[in-house]
Design a protein around this motif. Structure first.
Motif, mmCIF file in Angstrom:
data_model
loop_
_atom_site.group_PDB
_atom_site.id
_atom_site.type_symbol
_atom_site.label_atom_id
_atom_site.label_comp_id
_atom_site.label_asym_id
_atom_site.label_seq_id
_atom_site.Cartn_x
_atom_site.Cartn_y
_atom_site.Cartn_z
ATOM 1 N N LEU A 29 9.089 1.751 3.557
ATOM 2 C CA LEU A 29 10.042 0.802 2.984
ATOM 3 C C LEU A 29 11.415 1.451 2.847
ATOM 4 O O LEU A 29 11.586 2.414 2.094
ATOM 5 N N VAL A 30 12.388 0.934 3.558
ATOM 6 C CA VAL A 30 13.767 1.430 3.426
ATOM 7 C C VAL A 30 14.339 0.998 2.084
ATOM 8 O O VAL A 30 14.872 1.800 1.321
ATOM 9 N N ALA A 31 14.234 -0.290 1.793
ATOM 10 C CA ALA A 31 14.733 -0.851 0.533
ATOM 11 C C ALA A 31 14.270 -2.295 0.443
ATOM 12 O O ALA A 31 13.883 -2.911 1.445
ATOM 13 N N ALA A 32 14.317 -2.834 -0.769
ATOM 14 C CA ALA A 32 13.992 -4.243 -0.998
ATOM 15 C C ALA A 32 15.181 -4.907 -1.676
ATOM 16 O O ALA A 32 15.672 -4.419 -2.698
ATOM 17 N N TYR A 33 15.643 -6.010 -1.102
ATOM 18 C CA TYR A 33 16.793 -6.750 -1.637
ATOM 19 C C TYR A 33 16.285 -8.012 -2.334
ATOM 20 O O TYR A 33 15.847 -8.961 -1.683
ATOM 21 N N TYR A 74 4.708 -1.225 -11.894
ATOM 22 C CA TYR A 74 4.513 -1.153 -10.439
ATOM 23 C C TYR A 74 5.359 -0.021 -9.865
ATOM 24 O O TYR A 74 6.588 -0.125 -9.786
ATOM 25 N N PRO A 75 4.732 1.078 -9.451
ATOM 26 C CA PRO A 75 5.486 2.228 -8.942
ATOM 27 C C PRO A 75 6.217 1.956 -7.643
ATOM 28 O O PRO A 75 7.073 2.740 -7.249
ATOM 29 N N THR A 97 0.847 -1.187 0.000
ATOM 30 C CA THR A 97 0.000 0.000 0.000
ATOM 31 C C THR A 97 0.886 1.241 0.000
ATOM 32 O O THR A 97 2.088 1.168 0.276
ATOM 33 N N ALA A 98 0.284 2.390 -0.290
ATOM 34 C CA ALA A 98 1.048 3.649 -0.283
ATOM 35 C C ALA A 98 1.640 3.900 1.095
ATOM 36 O O ALA A 98 2.792 4.340 1.217
ATOM 37 N N GLU A 99 0.875 3.592 2.127
ATOM 38 C CA GLU A 99 1.360 3.820 3.501
ATOM 39 C C GLU A 99 2.512 2.882 3.828
ATOM 40 O O GLU A 99 3.486 3.282 4.472
ATOM 41 N N GLY A 139 13.649 3.395 -0.572
ATOM 42 C CA GLY A 139 12.443 3.059 -1.302
ATOM 43 C C GLY A 139 12.745 2.354 -2.608
ATOM 44 O O GLY A 139 11.900 2.313 -3.504
ATOM 45 N N VAL A 140 13.940 1.793 -2.709
ATOM 46 C CA VAL A 140 14.415 1.226 -3.976
ATOM 47 C C VAL A 140 14.545 -0.285 -3.883
ATOM 48 O O VAL A 140 14.511 -0.885 -2.808
ATOM 49 N N THR A 141 14.730 -0.889 -5.054
ATOM 50 C CA THR A 141 14.903 -2.334 -5.154
ATOM 51 C C THR A 141 16.304 -2.655 -5.650
ATOM 52 O O THR A 141 16.747 -2.132 -6.669
#
Length: 315
Positions: free
Chosen positions: A179-183, A197-198, A172-174, A210-212
């Motif tokens: 989200l710090v980051a996604a590994y 997918y934004p 969700t937007a919230e 907020g990055v992958t």
């Protein structure tokens, strides 16, 4: 009328049989995890001053197995102690990388077997949704009962990385705000996923949030695993760059991003030493999938801390 009643009764009996045996689409499913139970989690909450959480999803660690009736099961039984033990080395490794200074939550889930991956993409496509349903349930439970508004990191390796991509799509937007980051380690993000997918944003450096983060390691492009590629994303976890300048990992090993294939080309390792013949149908000689965490352990650990610090400064 009697014929239709008989058909209805047979259908009902088949449905009851499927529910009682855990069969779905011909598969035998172990008991569904109850994420209100501690046994459904691998957790480390020993960091008294933790300001961030890690939600980690384990890689594939089980093979096909047979139940008491001799039927083949393609999914982990999270309540089976020997299968839980099979996951422990990977969970402890991830805890030592991502969990230092943070709360660490890793759900046990009905992951699909290594045999399923070796069968090919059709088997994975048919079976993975059952595993993913558990991961989604675990994440929802974590958000509702454990997170308490803290920033969090999503991380996963191999099958776990595939699950991270799917979680990202549904944030969700919230949730994304925290989200710090996604590994996404040892899996792929497709061009379509990146475009549609934004909540999937390409990492450009060492401290963006907020990055992958995504990468796969090979000696040469010939060793690329087709199940894990092609990917639209790849960043070098040694220098956190997307250029093709070789990064020195240690005295003998360099890591270079190949932007043509979107993989990391690792030079200086003994290919034979890291080749596992039992997984040869998936990972050819020169594919370093099994090293994706251990090879970059310190770089990843330092980077998690850096990104969390960067997130806190921004927020």
């Amino acid at each position: 009328m009697r014929v239709w009643n008989n058909v209805w009764i047979v259908g009902l009996l088949c449905c009851l049989w499927a529910c009682s045996t855990g069969a779905n689409d011909g598969y035998i499913l172990p008991e569904e995890p109850d994420y209100s139970e501690d046994v459904a989690w691998y957790k480390d909450l020993s960091e008294a001053n933790a300001v961030a959480d890690i939600f980690y999803i384990a890689p594939t660690c089980i093979w096909n197995w047979s139940d008491e009736e001799g039927r083949i099961v393609y999914f982990e039984d999270i309540y089976n102690e020997s299968q839980r033990q099979a996951l422990l080395p990977s969970l402890k490794l991830a805890q030592n990388i991502f969990g230092v200074g943070n709360n660490f939550y890793a759900p046990y889930y009905r992951q699909i077997s290594l045999d399923s991956w070796m069968e090919g993409e059709q088997a994975v496509a048919e079976r993975f949704p059952y595993a993913m349903a558990d991961v989604k349930n675990a994440f929802d439970y974590y958000m509702k009962h454990y997170n308490q508004g803290r920033p969090f990191v999503l991380a996963g390796f191999s099958q776990g990385a595939k699950a991270v991509v799917e979680l990202l799509k549904e944030l969700t937007a919230e949730e994304y705000e925290r989200l710090v980051a996604a590994y996404v380690v040892g899996y792929r993000v497709t061009k379509e996923e990146l475009a549609n997918y934004p909540t999937i944003v390409e990492a450009c450096g060492a401290d963006d949030t907020g990055v992958t983060i995504c990468y796969n390691s090979v000696a040469t492009p010939d060793a690329i695993c087709p199940v894990l590629s092609p990917s639209a994303l790849c960043i070098n976890p040694v220098n956190w760059s997307r250029d093709e300048i070789p990064a020195v990992l240690n005295d003998t090993v360099t890591v270079t991003l190949d932007n043509t294939w979107k993989v990391l080309r690792v030079e200086g390792l003994d290919e034979e030493k890291y080749y596992n013949p039992s997984l040869g149908s998936l990972f050819k000689l020169g594919n370093y999938h099994l090293l994706e965490l251990t090879l970059y352990k310190q770089s990843l650990a330092d980077n998690v801390k850096l990104r969390i610090d960067s997130f806190r400064k921004k927020h």
